[in-house]
Design a protein around this motif. Sequence first.
Motif, short mmCIF file in Angstrom:
data_model
loop_
_atom_site.label_atom_id
_atom_site.label_comp_id
_atom_site.label_asym_id
_atom_site.label_seq_id
_atom_site.Cartn_x
_atom_site.Cartn_y
_atom_site.Cartn_z
N SER A 1 -4.30 -14.74 -8.76
CA SER A 1 -3.67 -14.04 -7.75
C SER A 1 -4.08 -12.68 -7.38
O SER A 1 -4.78 -11.90 -8.34
N TRP A 2 -3.75 -11.91 -6.37
CA TRP A 2 -4.07 -10.55 -6.29
C TRP A 2 -2.84 -9.73 -6.86
O TRP A 2 -1.55 -10.12 -6.68
N THR A 3 -3.33 -8.65 -7.32
CA THR A 3 -2.18 -7.72 -7.56
C THR A 3 -2.88 -6.12 -7.61
O THR A 3 -4.03 -6.00 -7.21
N ALA A 4 -1.96 -5.13 -7.91
CA ALA A 4 -2.34 -3.92 -7.86
C ALA A 4 -3.11 -3.36 -9.03
O ALA A 4 -2.59 -3.95 -10.02
N GLU A 5 -4.05 -2.67 -9.09
CA GLU A 5 -5.08 -2.27 -10.17
C GLU A 5 -4.14 -1.86 -11.30
O GLU A 5 -4.18 -2.40 -12.54
N GLU B 1 0.78 -1.17 -0.06
CA GLU B 1 0.14 0.11 0.09
C GLU B 1 0.95 1.13 -0.07
O GLU B 1 0.55 2.11 -0.75
N THR B 2 2.02 1.23 0.97
CA THR B 2 2.71 2.54 0.96
C THR B 2 3.59 2.88 -0.27
O THR B 2 3.56 3.74 -0.78
N VAL B 3 4.17 1.74 -1.06
CA VAL B 3 4.88 1.99 -2.29
C VAL B 3 3.82 2.18 -3.28
O VAL B 3 4.21 3.10 -4.15
N TYR B 4 2.88 1.78 -3.36
CA TYR B 4 1.78 2.06 -4.51
C TYR B 4 1.25 3.45 -4.22
O TYR B 4 1.25 4.29 -5.23
N PHE B 5 1.06 4.12 -3.16
CA PHE B 5 0.67 5.31 -2.72
C PHE B 5 2.13 6.32 -3.43
O PHE B 5 1.59 7.26 -3.92
N LEU B 6 3.29 5.82 -3.05
CA LEU B 6 4.16 6.71 -3.53
C LEU B 6 4.55 6.81 -5.08
O LEU B 6 4.80 7.99 -5.71
N LEU B 7 3.94 5.84 -5.79
CA LEU B 7 4.23 5.77 -7.24
C LEU B 7 2.98 6.29 -7.77
O LEU B 7 3.24 6.99 -9.01
N THR B 8 1.82 6.50 -7.18
CA THR B 8 0.49 6.86 -8.03
C THR B 8 0.00 8.10 -7.22
O THR B 8 -0.90 8.57 -8.17
N ASN B 9 0.28 8.04 -6.09
CA ASN B 9 -0.55 9.14 -5.37
C ASN B 9 -1.81 8.86 -5.04
O ASN B 9 -2.71 9.69 -4.87
N ASN B 10 -2.24 7.62 -5.24
CA ASN B 10 -3.67 7.09 -4.67
C ASN B 10 -3.40 5.69 -3.84
O ASN B 10 -2.37 5.14 -3.82
N LYS B 11 -4.44 5.62 -3.30
CA LYS B 11 -4.50 4.48 -2.52
C LYS B 11 -4.73 3.21 -3.47
O LYS B 11 -5.30 2.90 -4.53
N LEU B 12 -4.04 1.86 -2.93
CA LEU B 12 -3.86 0.97 -3.60
C LEU B 12 -5.38 0.05 -3.71
O LEU B 12 -6.12 -0.01 -2.65
N VAL B 13 -5.66 -0.24 -4.95
CA VAL B 13 -6.96 -1.12 -5.11
C VAL B 13 -6.68 -2.53 -5.59
O VAL B 13 -6.06 -2.52 -6.85
N PRO B 14 -6.70 -3.37 -4.70
CA PRO B 14 -6.62 -4.76 -5.05
C PRO B 14 -7.50 -5.37 -5.93
O PRO B 14 -8.73 -5.30 -5.63
N VAL B 15 -7.01 -6.09 -6.89
CA VAL B 15 -7.90 -6.70 -7.97
C VAL B 15 -7.34 -8.22 -8.18
O VAL B 15 -6.16 -8.31 -8.20
N LYS B 16 -8.22 -8.87 -8.63
CA LYS B 16 -7.89 -10.37 -8.94
C LYS B 16 -7.35 -10.36 -10.32
O LYS B 16 -7.95 -10.04 -11.25
N ARG C 1 5.37 -5.00 -11.00
CA ARG C 1 4.39 -6.37 -11.22
C ARG C 1 4.77 -7.28 -10.27
O ARG C 1 3.79 -7.83 -9.48
N LYS C 2 5.97 -7.76 -10.35
CA LYS C 2 6.64 -8.69 -9.41
C LYS C 2 6.42 -8.27 -7.96
O LYS C 2 6.05 -9.23 -6.84
N PHE C 3 6.73 -7.29 -7.52
CA PHE C 3 6.88 -6.60 -6.40
C PHE C 3 5.44 -6.67 -5.55
O PHE C 3 5.26 -7.20 -4.59
N PHE C 4 4.37 -6.32 -6.37
CA PHE C 4 3.01 -6.40 -5.80
C PHE C 4 2.49 -7.70 -5.87
O PHE C 4 1.67 -7.98 -4.91
N ARG C 5 2.76 -8.49 -6.98
CA ARG C 5 2.06 -9.98 -6.69
C ARG C 5 2.90 -10.52 -5.62
O ARG C 5 2.22 -11.36 -5.09
N SER C 6 3.87 -10.31 -5.27
CA SER C 6 4.90 -11.03 -4.27
C SER C 6 4.16 -10.95 -2.95
O SER C 6 3.96 -11.79 -2.06
N LEU C 7 4.07 -9.60 -2.71
CA LEU C 7 3.56 -9.05 -1.29
C LEU C 7 2.27 -9.56 -1.10
O LEU C 7 1.66 -9.69 -0.01
#
Length: 537
Positions: free
Chosen positions: A487-491, A468-483, A507-513
């Motif tokens: 597997s789950w990943t960031a939208e 969630e933290t890294v996604y916010f730094l990259l996009t300035n938005n809250k993480l929205v998990p999607v299938k 991609r690998k970063f968010f899928r792994s976490l």
Amino acid sequence: MEQQAGPSVCYQSAHPDMMQANIGAELQDEGGADQCSPYCKEELMRGGEELCFEELRAERYNLQKQKEMEEKMRHLKEQQEQLSQELEEKKRLLLLKKTQQINDLDQPPAAAPFKILDESLPGSEEPAGSSEPSSNELPDDVFLRPDEMGLCVRVQLPPWPGQNHQNQPTGQPGRTSEDLRTEQDSDSQKPVSKPRDKLSPIQETSVEAGSLTSLGETSGGTSSPLDQNQEQIAQSPSPTVDPCDPEVRRQLLDLCDITSSPDFHSELRPLPAVEENSLLDLGGDMFFIGSRYLDRGSFSLFKGAAENGSILIKVDRCSAPWDFYLFTRLRESSPTADRAPVISCFLFVDGCITVYAPPADHLLMDLSDCGADELCVGVKAVRLLELVLQLHSCSLLHAGLQPSILTSCLRGFQDWLFPVDWSCSLDLGLQKDVTSVQQLPSAQTYISLGLLEPTDPPHTVDLVGVAETVYFLLTNNKLVPVKDGSSWTAEQYAGDGPCDTFTSSWRKFFRSLLNAGGRSSISLLSELKEELFSIFL
């Protein structure tokens, strides 16, 4: 002459008095022709140095700014003196109030009067002139038996629910502990199965114990039903206890020696008021409180300044110094503790204040100050992975990672990332009963979304917090998990289409976490750290 006439006329219209004063000295030359100077030479000369108009304007501007600064400093000094006087007055009032409360507590409550009766005397049960006690009064009697040397105490018990004093025979006094003991002795000789219209609590206990004993004898087992009942109670699930409850944390802190630390201070007074743009006296040191940048109700975070530089202050309404304990644990286990900020804790009756001060030549910077630059975010992600890896290595769980509570202690290209708030954090070394995310209040949202299973290990909540933290730094938005498949990943990083190196690594970063499952968090974090380090550092 034509070139000089124009400016001369303009200057005369603008400054007629100055031109009249200097016209006699400025109008002659060798040929006797009259010339008019468009400026005052005395204003442009400083001894043997000549100044231009721009320099004069700058001089006047600097003098004006200096006067404004002196006035502002004088005003701030007056405000500081006024705040100091108000602070001393509040201290005096609080001390006076505290003293009055202590005096009120020291006064013992008035004891109810009792009477001493001698049962050998026929008329000693009710002294003359005494009135009958009301139904709400429960008098206690001390009496002397004829055949005993010591005093006996007759205690009037309060009525049990459903029991009415008015149903007692006239002239029969209320049942006392003496009467109950006598009834218990007489009833123990009677069969247990005999019905009774009214049973006292002691008689009911005797009936239940007798019933359980008879059942145990007929069962032929090695253990009595009472023991079996106790085993069933022990095996039944205990009521859910919040591991972040302040009382739980106080009991855990009693096992640790944090009061001996020179950075821990305790004061027997209420939590002082902390407001923006004010001064705060803690342990004899003055701190300037700047702006409040986070308010969560139970705590607030402020930016401020001390004598040696900028500071961060957390004002917590909980009197358990949990942040101080966990940060000290983290710093002691860190190999780069020399870059960590210095923490001070001030404990009060109804809360505590934690102060974070950077070491010399270090600056405090918010995690989100780097902007959305992908290279800068990659470096911050490596530091965040190092932080969580260090936490999990010493059995600490943060369980509330967010950009707003993460700060870097920066010096050059070296920084030490740390959390300012530990409200959701746990010490799994002490709290060994926490074995799944279902017991964590901060994980309930992830469980309801299906992102985490209730039986997942506790460390997985920090893995989602990193994502969630890294996604916010990259996009300035809250993480929205999607299938994405199974597997789950960031939208924004879903799919497997062609992309650049950075996007592929994210991609690998968010899928792994987000799909860690039962995998060890330490091995997963170490793997991601090495991969990002090779790309961004």
